[in-house]
Design an enzyme around this catalytic site. Structure first.
Site, PDB file in Angstrom:
ATOM      1  N   SER A   1       0.823  -1.220   0.000  1.00 43.21           N
ATOM      2  CA  SER A   1       0.000   0.000   0.000  1.00 43.21           C
ATOM      3  C   SER A   1       0.852   1.263   0.000  1.00 43.21           C
ATOM      4  O   SER A   1       1.836   1.364   0.734  1.00 43.21           O
ATOM      5  CB  SER A   1      -0.924   0.014   1.226  1.00 43.21           C
ATOM      6  OG  SER A   1      -1.623   1.250   1.255  1.00 43.21           O
TER       7      SER A   1
ATOM      8  N   LYS B   1     -13.747  -3.844   0.774  1.00 41.19           N
ATOM      9  CA  LYS B   1     -14.551  -2.645   0.504  1.00 41.19           C
ATOM     10  C   LYS B   1     -16.055  -2.875   0.692  1.00 41.19           C
ATOM     11  O   LYS B   1     -16.755  -1.993   1.167  1.00 41.19           O
ATOM     12  CB  LYS B   1     -14.254  -2.107  -0.893  1.00 41.19           C
ATOM     13  CG  LYS B   1     -12.870  -1.452  -0.996  1.00 41.19           C
ATOM     14  CD  LYS B   1     -12.677  -0.826  -2.363  1.00 41.19           C
ATOM     15  CE  LYS B   1     -11.381  -0.021  -2.405  1.00 41.19           C
ATOM     16  NZ  LYS B   1     -11.225   0.707  -3.677  1.00 41.19           N
TER      17      LYS B   1
ATOM     18  N   ASP C   1     -13.341   7.029  -4.159  1.00 43.79           N
ATOM     19  CA  ASP C   1     -12.666   6.595  -5.392  1.00 43.79           C
ATOM     20  C   ASP C   1     -13.149   7.391  -6.613  1.00 43.79           C
ATOM     21  O   ASP C   1     -12.356   7.754  -7.482  1.00 43.79           O
ATOM     22  CB  ASP C   1     -12.897   5.097  -5.639  1.00 43.79           C
ATOM     23  CG  ASP C   1     -11.968   4.216  -4.803  1.00 43.79           C
ATOM     24  OD1 ASP C   1     -10.928   4.719  -4.326  1.00 43.79           O
ATOM     25  OD2 ASP C   1     -12.291   3.027  -4.623  1.00 43.79           O
TER      26      ASP C   1
ATOM     27  N   ASN D   1     -17.128  -5.989 -20.038  1.00 43.06           N
ATOM     28  CA  ASN D   1     -16.523  -6.809 -18.989  1.00 43.06           C
ATOM     29  C   ASN D   1     -16.476  -8.274 -19.422  1.00 43.06           C
ATOM     30  O   ASN D   1     -17.352  -8.752 -20.137  1.00 43.06           O
ATOM     31  CB  ASN D   1     -17.322  -6.688 -17.685  1.00 43.06           C
ATOM     32  CG  ASN D   1     -16.565  -7.269 -16.514  1.00 43.06           C
ATOM     33  OD1 ASN D   1     -15.401  -6.929 -16.304  1.00 43.06           O
ATOM     34  ND2 ASN D   1     -17.197  -8.145 -15.749  1.00 43.06           N
TER      35      ASN D   1
HETATM   36  P1  NDP Z   1     -12.455  -6.064  -8.626  1.00 43.81           P
HETATM   37  O1  NDP Z   1     -11.755  -7.313  -8.230  1.00 43.81           O
HETATM   38  O2  NDP Z   1     -13.712  -5.682  -7.925  1.00 43.81           O
HETATM   39  O3  NDP Z   1     -12.809  -6.152 -10.221  1.00 43.81           O
HETATM   40  C1  NDP Z   1     -11.855  -6.625 -11.126  1.00 43.81           C
HETATM   41  C2  NDP Z   1     -12.304  -6.392 -12.560  1.00 43.81           C
HETATM   42  O4  NDP Z   1     -11.237  -6.789 -13.439  1.00 43.81           O
HETATM   43  C3  NDP Z   1     -13.531  -7.210 -12.975  1.00 43.81           C
HETATM   44  O5  NDP Z   1     -14.282  -6.477 -13.900  1.00 43.81           O
HETATM   45  C4  NDP Z   1     -12.886  -8.442 -13.631  1.00 43.81           C
HETATM   46  O6  NDP Z   1     -13.706  -9.046 -14.589  1.00 43.81           O
HETATM   47  C5  NDP Z   1     -11.723  -7.792 -14.360  1.00 43.81           C
HETATM   48  N1  NDP Z   1     -10.663  -8.773 -14.625  1.00 43.81           N
HETATM   49  C6  NDP Z   1      -9.817  -9.336 -13.729  1.00 43.81           C
HETATM   50  N2  NDP Z   1      -8.981 -10.201 -14.344  1.00 43.81           N
HETATM   51  C7  NDP Z   1      -9.323 -10.205 -15.666  1.00 43.81           C
HETATM   52  C8  NDP Z   1      -8.827 -10.873 -16.821  1.00 43.81           C
HETATM   53  N3  NDP Z   1      -7.802 -11.747 -16.754  1.00 43.81           N
HETATM   54  N4  NDP Z   1      -9.399 -10.612 -18.012  1.00 43.81           N
HETATM   55  C9  NDP Z   1     -10.420  -9.733 -18.107  1.00 43.81           C
HETATM   56  N5  NDP Z   1     -10.941  -9.051 -17.045  1.00 43.81           N
HETATM   57  C10 NDP Z   1     -10.405  -9.277 -15.836  1.00 43.81           C
HETATM   58  O7  NDP Z   1     -11.361  -4.916  -8.526  1.00 43.81           O
HETATM   59  P2  NDP Z   1     -11.604  -3.349  -8.315  1.00 43.81           P
HETATM   60  O8  NDP Z   1     -12.763  -2.925  -9.145  1.00 43.81           O
HETATM   61  O9  NDP Z   1     -11.621  -3.012  -6.892  1.00 43.81           O
HETATM   62  O10 NDP Z   1     -10.227  -2.739  -8.910  1.00 43.81           O
HETATM   63  C11 NDP Z   1      -9.983  -2.744 -10.300  1.00 43.81           C
HETATM   64  C12 NDP Z   1      -8.606  -2.156 -10.568  1.00 43.81           C
HETATM   65  O11 NDP Z   1      -8.600  -0.768 -10.245  1.00 43.81           O
HETATM   66  C13 NDP Z   1      -7.499  -2.811  -9.727  1.00 43.81           C
HETATM   67  O12 NDP Z   1      -6.356  -2.967 -10.545  1.00 43.81           O
HETATM   68  C14 NDP Z   1      -7.244  -1.793  -8.635  1.00 43.81           C
HETATM   69  O13 NDP Z   1      -5.913  -1.844  -8.144  1.00 43.81           O
HETATM   70  C15 NDP Z   1      -7.516  -0.481  -9.368  1.00 43.81           C
HETATM   71  N6  NDP Z   1      -7.908   0.599  -8.479  1.00 43.81           N
HETATM   72  C16 NDP Z   1      -7.154   1.734  -8.492  1.00 43.81           C
HETATM   73  C17 NDP Z   1      -7.492   2.786  -7.689  1.00 43.81           C
HETATM   74  C18 NDP Z   1      -6.644   4.025  -7.730  1.00 43.81           C
HETATM   75  O14 NDP Z   1      -6.735   4.835  -6.805  1.00 43.81           O
HETATM   76  N7  NDP Z   1      -5.871   4.244  -8.779  1.00 43.81           N
HETATM   77  C19 NDP Z   1      -8.637   2.741  -6.765  1.00 43.81           C
HETATM   78  C20 NDP Z   1      -9.383   1.505  -6.844  1.00 43.81           C
HETATM   79  C21 NDP Z   1      -9.009   0.471  -7.670  1.00 43.81           C
HETATM   80  P3  NDP Z   1     -14.705 -10.250 -14.185  1.00 43.81           P
HETATM   81  O15 NDP Z   1     -15.949  -9.597 -13.649  1.00 43.81           O
HETATM   82  O16 NDP Z   1     -14.908 -10.970 -15.460  1.00 43.81           O
HETATM   83  O17 NDP Z   1     -14.000 -11.084 -13.140  1.00 43.81           O
END
Ligand code: NDP
Length: 284
Positions: free
Chosen positions: A20, A71, A108, A158
Site C-alpha cells: 500500500s 470494501k 474513489d 466486462n
Molecule cells: P475487482 O476485483 O472488484 O474487479 C476486477 C475487474 O477486473 C472485474 O471487472 C474483472 O472481470 C476484471 N478482470 C480481472 N482479471 C481479468 C482478466 N484476466 N481478463 C479480463 N478481465 C479481468 O477490482 P476493483 O474494481 O476493486 O479494482 C480494479 C482495478 O482498479 C485494480 O487494478 C485496482 O488496483 C484499481 N484501483 C485503483 C485505484 C486508484 O486509486 N488508482 C482505486 C481503486 C481500484 P470479471 O468480472 O470478469 O471477473
C-alpha cells in the site's frame, strides 16, 4: 516524527497490504502540516474484519482507508453510509465517531475525477459517453461519479457479462452492457475510456483492447498505477489520445480521506506524486 499521547491515528486495512502507498501519502502530508498524527497499515484476516472494525468504535482510531478485499464488508460494517458509497456498493473510507458509530464513504470516484482534472484539464464528464472496461467495485464507483457529473451514457465492457449486468441494474437506463466482441463499435463517439479491469500484466494477461476506433478527442484513463504506463495507456497514446494514469486517482481519493481523519485538507507543499513514484521505482 515524534509520537505523543495525543497523536491522532489513522490507517489503511487490506490483505495483502504491504504494497500500500497510502502510508507514504498520508504521512508526508502529516509531516508537512506539522500535525501530531500517524498513519499505519493493518493486515487483517478476512474472517476478522468485522471484529477489527468494531474494536475501534469509540474513536481510538480517527479512521481507516479500506482496500481489497474489504470494501464491501466496510460498507456493511458502517452505521451511516454516504450516498456515493451506497451508489458504489463499496466503501474505501471509514470514520470512527466519538459516540461509537462508524461512517462509510467512497472517495474513489472523486479521485477519478481529480485525476482527469489534473491530467486532462478541460475534460468534461458530461461531454459524451464513457466506455468502461471492468465491472468490479472500482468500476461501480466510476459509473456513479460520471453519472453524477452529467455523463449521458456509460457502456460497460466486462469479461463476465453477468457482473456487468448487475452493475448496470444498479443504475438507470444510461448504463448499458456491451459484449467484449462489440467493444470496437462501442468506442464510437466516446468522450472517455476508463480501464477499471484488474487483469494482470504478465505474459498470460489479455491484450489491451483495440482502441483504433476511438475518436481522436477521447481521453483514456487506467486505474492501475503499477506500472504507471500500462499497455492500455500505451495503446491509447499510440492512437494519439490524451492519457490519464492511476496515480493521481490514488492521490485524489486520499485527499478527502485525510481531511476526514485529520480535520483539514492536505497541505499544498509536498510533492506526493514524486514521492510515490520514487517508492514505486519509477522516474518522477
Ligand atoms: P475487482 O476485483 O472488484 O474487479 C476486477 C475487474 O477486473 C472485474 O471487472 C474483472 O472481470 C476484471 N478482470 C480481472 N482479471 C481479468 C482478466 N484476466 N481478463 C479480463 N478481465 C479481468 O477490482 P476493483 O474494481 O476493486 O479494482 C480494479 C482495478 O482498479 C485494480 O487494478 C485496482 O488496483 C484499481 N484501483 C485503483 C485505484 C486508484 O486509486 N488508482 C482505486 C481503486 C481500484 P470479471 O468480472 O470478469 O471477473
Amino acid at each position: 516524527m515524534m509520537l505523543t499521547a495525543a497523536t491522532r491515528l489513522a490507517g489503511v486495512v487490506g490483505r495483502p497490504i504491504a504494497h500500500s502507498l497510502s502510508p507514504v501519502l498520508h504521512n508526508a502530508w502529516l509531516e508537512a502540516a506539522g500535525l501530531d498524527g500517524a498513519y499505519v497499515a493493518f493486515s487483517v484476516a478476512p474472517d476478522r474484519f468485522a471484529a477489527f472494525v468494531d474494536g475501534f468504535r469509540g474513536g481510538s482510531l480517527a479512521g481507516l482507508n479500506v482496500t481489497l478485499p474489504f470494501k464491501a464488508a466496510a460498507l456493511a460494517a458502517a452505521d451511516r453510509v454516504t450516498d456515493r458509497a451506497s451508489a458504489a456498493g463499496a466503501a474505501n473510507v471509514l470514520v470512527f465517531g466519538p459516540d461509537g458509530t462508524v461512517s462509510a464513504d467512497n472517495t474513489d470516484g472523486e479521485g477519478l475525477l481529480y485525476a482527469f482534472a489534473r491530467q486532462a484539464p478541460g475534460f468534461r464528464p458530461d461531454s459524451g459517453p464513457l466506455v468502461l472496461f471492468g465491472a468490479g467495485g472500482a468500476a461501480r464507483g466510476a459509473v456513479a461519479a460520471f453519472l453524477a457529473e452529467g455523463c449521458p451514457e456509460v457502456r460497460i465492457v466486462n469479461r463476465t457479462r453477468a457482473r456487468a449486468e448487475d452493475l448496470a441494474a444498479a443504475f438507470d437506463a444510461r448504463v448499458r452492457v456491451v459484449d467484449p466482441g462489440d467493444a470496437v463499435a462501442a468506442l464510437s463517439g466516446a468522450a472517455a475510456l476508463v480501464n477499471a479491469s484488474s487483469a494482470g500484466l504478465g505474459s498470460d494477461a489479455p491484450p489491451p483492447p483495440d482502441l483504433s476506433a476511438a475518436p481522436s478527442t477521447a481521453v483514456a484513463m487506467d486505474m492501475t498505477y503499477k506500472p504507471l504506463r500500462t499497455p492500455f495507456l500505451e495503446a491509447a497514446a499510440a492512437r494519439g489520445l490524451v492519457t490519464v494514469d492511476g496515480l493521481d486517482m490514488l492521490i485524489g481519493q486520499a485527499r478527502p480521506a485525510f481531511e476526514a481523519f485529520f480535520g483539514r485538507p492536505p497541505p499544498p507543499g509536498p510533492d506526493v506524486r514524486g514521492l510515490v513514484l520514487c517508492t514505486l521505482g519509477e522516474a518522477p
